[in-house]
Motif scaffolding. Structure first.
Motif: not given
Length: 717
Positions: A484-495
């Motif tokens: 699950i992506s970190e909530m503060w990481d807004y990068s897209t296209g990644r999980v």
């Protein structure tokens, strides 16, 4: 990813002056209370946050295994010391939060038929407030039901099935089964008759828990195909008598069994209480690639999975309200609700048909569930978020020029500020507040799973709903846990990176051209290992080859998905073995990639790409967006109903040209873009059997439905 609009230079200047003045005056409070600030992220700009190390290879090998930075020494497998089975998780929560609201259901005030202009009749409902059971009351209801099941003759380690919509009674029944060590067989409420019969016969259940509606519309039709079935328990209160069922089958009400279980002589627990390695759930998959398989999930598997998920949800606790509407027979929803229960959250129940004020079953002028519940947490599959995005964009196009321009300015401004790690309280309050109310106005976190989420939709949710989107990756076979992506990481296209309960390896897939030695990022088939990896498939040795145990005794699952690991340890899903088709000329086409890109086109509600290895091009079946299709037809002077337009060759050519341009703009290769399409006037829903409950395409069923069109588009007819 920015919204496009012809902007008046004077209006643009005025907007930036206002924003600059506000930013100067509000700098200090904005800095202190920013929802996406450096204190949250540990780093400032989006680029810096996206590069912060989240996971690393514990061996140094590009193939991994990769672990979360906080779990490089050991994987985490439990929430609380000594709480090692699911009955203990609920017991712990009921002791800690006895008076806290636990499960909520809206009161039904009125149901009526509404005739549409085309003559069709739809059911519409008016619902009241939520009625709540506290944690103590829920625990007591589950305990009484557990004792009632035991009094009925249900034995520990003997399977019991649940075939029911998502509702409070589903959770009460599940907790009852966990208490008495009855392995719970879960079946999607939208499965067809043969799949239901297969699951019930394979697991040899004698008792099934269901709802009145599903009993009368689905289950009743296959009772003679399930000879072992003896007891049907209906969660609804009425009626109390159920005549007309085959000999040997008795129908009971849930309330009657709870009353039976409350009697002193039936109140003792069974001698065989669960241990961590016991099976808690046999979860049947949605059957997107064939006959549903039953995944055996132990108590320890689920606890490890929810431990990993909980670690990625900041400040999770009793102030949170979760809205439950996805199928509880799906591992994403079950895991999310177990996480919430373990932390004292409220869970209010809904359905896709009553979720929002504009939902199909909500009578015009009355409130949808999100408006009444005002949840802070929500899980959603990309299909639902894509719909929200397209609906808002359609409404924006209908705005006056000034409103549309202001929305576009605010959207692009906020997008820029998010990339710098700054919040935008003025835009949030003046521009996006109305959009936020679509989901109740208080959502602080959206969890996305089940399929890849497009960058466009993720950015839209970040901006308009003023909250992070935790994009995750997992399977039923891994308890929904993986990354699950970190909530503060807004990068897209990644999980995101691996959860603290699991680790990831990359296995070379030479045929597809993916290797861990690839540069700049290692690539390969994703293998997930850890205590969350399940026990295998029930009575299905042929498919158990996807599971293996390594030299250290750790279980692994070979997912069949292709991923690449970025330098910060985040995973990106780039392909799937089963979705990859080699065309006659030798080019490989990823059908899932084509569909994900083309669904960003506003003209497309859904699409299934198809390719035959004996042919040189891709074709597609498209469910067009009705509003956009009618508008496009009007532009070209083409008249007719939706069905007429879908069968009109000229209209099909127009649509194909539009979506081809969109695909080229999204940088699909020419050979990846469907050369011919078929338009379907009917949406694909779980009820049609063409998509799963999580809205994944059922390719085999779609192929069968459109077989004549496939032959026509490939020149056979």
């Amino acid at each position: 990813m920015k919204l496009k609009e012809d902007l008046n230079p004077l209006l643009l200047l005025l907007f930036h002056v206002c924003v600059w003045l506000y930013s100067v005056l509000a700098f200090l409070p904005s800095y202190l209370f920013s929802s996406v600030s450096e204190s949250d992220a540990g780093l400032g700009s989006e680029q810096d946050r996206a590069q912060k190390l989240k996971a690393q290879s514990v061996t140094g090998s590009p193939a991994g295994p990769y672990r979360a930075v906080s779990a490089t020494k050991r994987l985490v497998s439990s929430l609380h010391p000594g709480v090692d089975t699911l009955d203990k998780v609920f017991e712990y929560a009921s002791r800690r939060f006895p008076e806290r609201d636990c499960l909520g259901t809206r009161e039904m005030i009125k149901e009526e038929d509404e005739r549409q202009a085309n003559g069709k009749v739809f059911k519409k409902v008016i619902l009241g407030e939520y009625r709540w059971l506290s944690y103590a009351e829920t625990h007591r209801s589950a305990a009484q039901f557990a004792s009632g099941l035991a009094a009925l003759g249900q034995k520990a380690h003997k399977n019991i099935a649940i075939f029911c919509e998502t509702r409070a009674e589903w959770v009460i029944a599940a907790q009852a089964c966990f208490m008495q060590n009855f392995p719970l067989v879960t079946l999607y409420s939208t499965l067809g008759g043969p799949a239901i019969a297969h699951g019930l016969n394979e697991t040899e259940v004698t008792t099934i828990i269901t709802s009145r509606e599903l009993l009368e519309t689905r289950l009743k039709l296959i009772l003679l195909e399930v000879p072992r079935l003896q007891h049907i328990i209906v969660v609804d209160d009425t009626p109390t008598k159920w005549p007309g069922y085959p000999r040997g089958i008795t129908v009971h009400n849930m309330a009657t069994l709870q009353e039976l279980g409350s009697k002193p002589e039936n109140g003792s627990r069974s001698n065989t209480q669960p241990i961590p390695s016991d099976i808690a759930v046999i979860m049947y998959t949605s059957g997107s690639t064939g006959i549903p398989k039953g995944v055996m999930i132990s108590h320890s598997n689920l606890i490890a999975g929810i431990t990993g998920m909980a670690e990625r949800i900041p400040n999770l606790g009793e102030n949170d309200t979760y809205i439950g509407y996805l199928p509880l027979a799906h591992v994403l929803e079950l895991s999310a609700e177990l996480v919430c229960v373990a932390h004292g959250c409220r869970i209010g129940y809904s359905s896709p048909q009553t979720l929002a004020d504009q939902s199909t079953k909500i009578k015009r002028g009355s409130k949808g569930d999100t408006s009444v519940l005002q949840p802070t947490l929500m899980a959603a599959v990309p299909e639902i978020m894509d719909r929200i995005y397209k609906n808002v964009m359609t409404k924006m196009e209908e705005m006056g020029r000034f409103q549309r321009t202001l929305f576009t300015l605010a959207y692009n401004y906020k997008l820029e500020q998010l990339s710098k790690g700054h919040s935008t309280p003025l835009c949030d309050k003046l521009v996006f507040k109305k959009v936020r109310t679509l989901l109740g106005g208080k959502i602080r976190l959206l969890l996305s799973g089940g399929a890849p989420l497009s960058a466009t939709t993720q950015r839209f949710m970040n901006v308009c709903f003023c909250c992070p989107v935790g994009q995750g990756y997992g399977l039923t076979e891994t308890c929904g846990a993986g990354t699950i992506s970190e909530m503060w990481d807004y990068s897209t296209g990644r999980v995101g990176g691996p959860l603290v309960c699991s680790e990831i390896k990359l296995k070379d897939w030479v045929e597809g051209g993916y290797r861990s030695t690839d540069t700049p990022n290692p690539r390969g088939e994703i293998l997930i290992g850890g205590p969350n990896v399940t026990m295998g498939y029930y009575k299905n040795k042929a498919n158990n080859q996807d599971f293996f145990v390594d030299d250290s005794g750790q279980r692994w699952f070979c997912t069949g998905d292709i991923g690449e690991v970025h330098c910060d340890g985040c995973l990106k899903i780039i392909d799937r073995k089963k979705d990859l088709v080699k065309l006659q000329a030798g080019e490989y086409v990823s059908l899932g990639k084509v569909e994900a890109v083309m669904k960003n086109c506003s003209l497309i509600d859904n699409i299934c790409a198809y390719a035959n290895s004996d042919e040189t091009y891709v074709i597609g079946f498209v469910v067009p967006n009705q509003k956009h299709l009618l508008s496009l037809a009007d532009q070209y002077g083409i008249r007719g109903s939706l069905e007429d337009l879908c069968n009109n060759a000229a209209m099909v050519d127009v649509v194909l040209n539009v979506i081809t341009e969109a695909a080229l703009s999204a940088q699909l290769e020419r050979f990846e873009i469907p050369r011919k399409i078929h338009l379907s006037p009917d949406p694909w829903t779980p009820e049609t059997g063409l998509v799963t409950d999580a809205f994944k395409l059922k390719r085999q069923q779609l192929k069968s439905k459109y077989q004549d069109d496939i032959e026509r588009m490939y020149g056979g007819k």
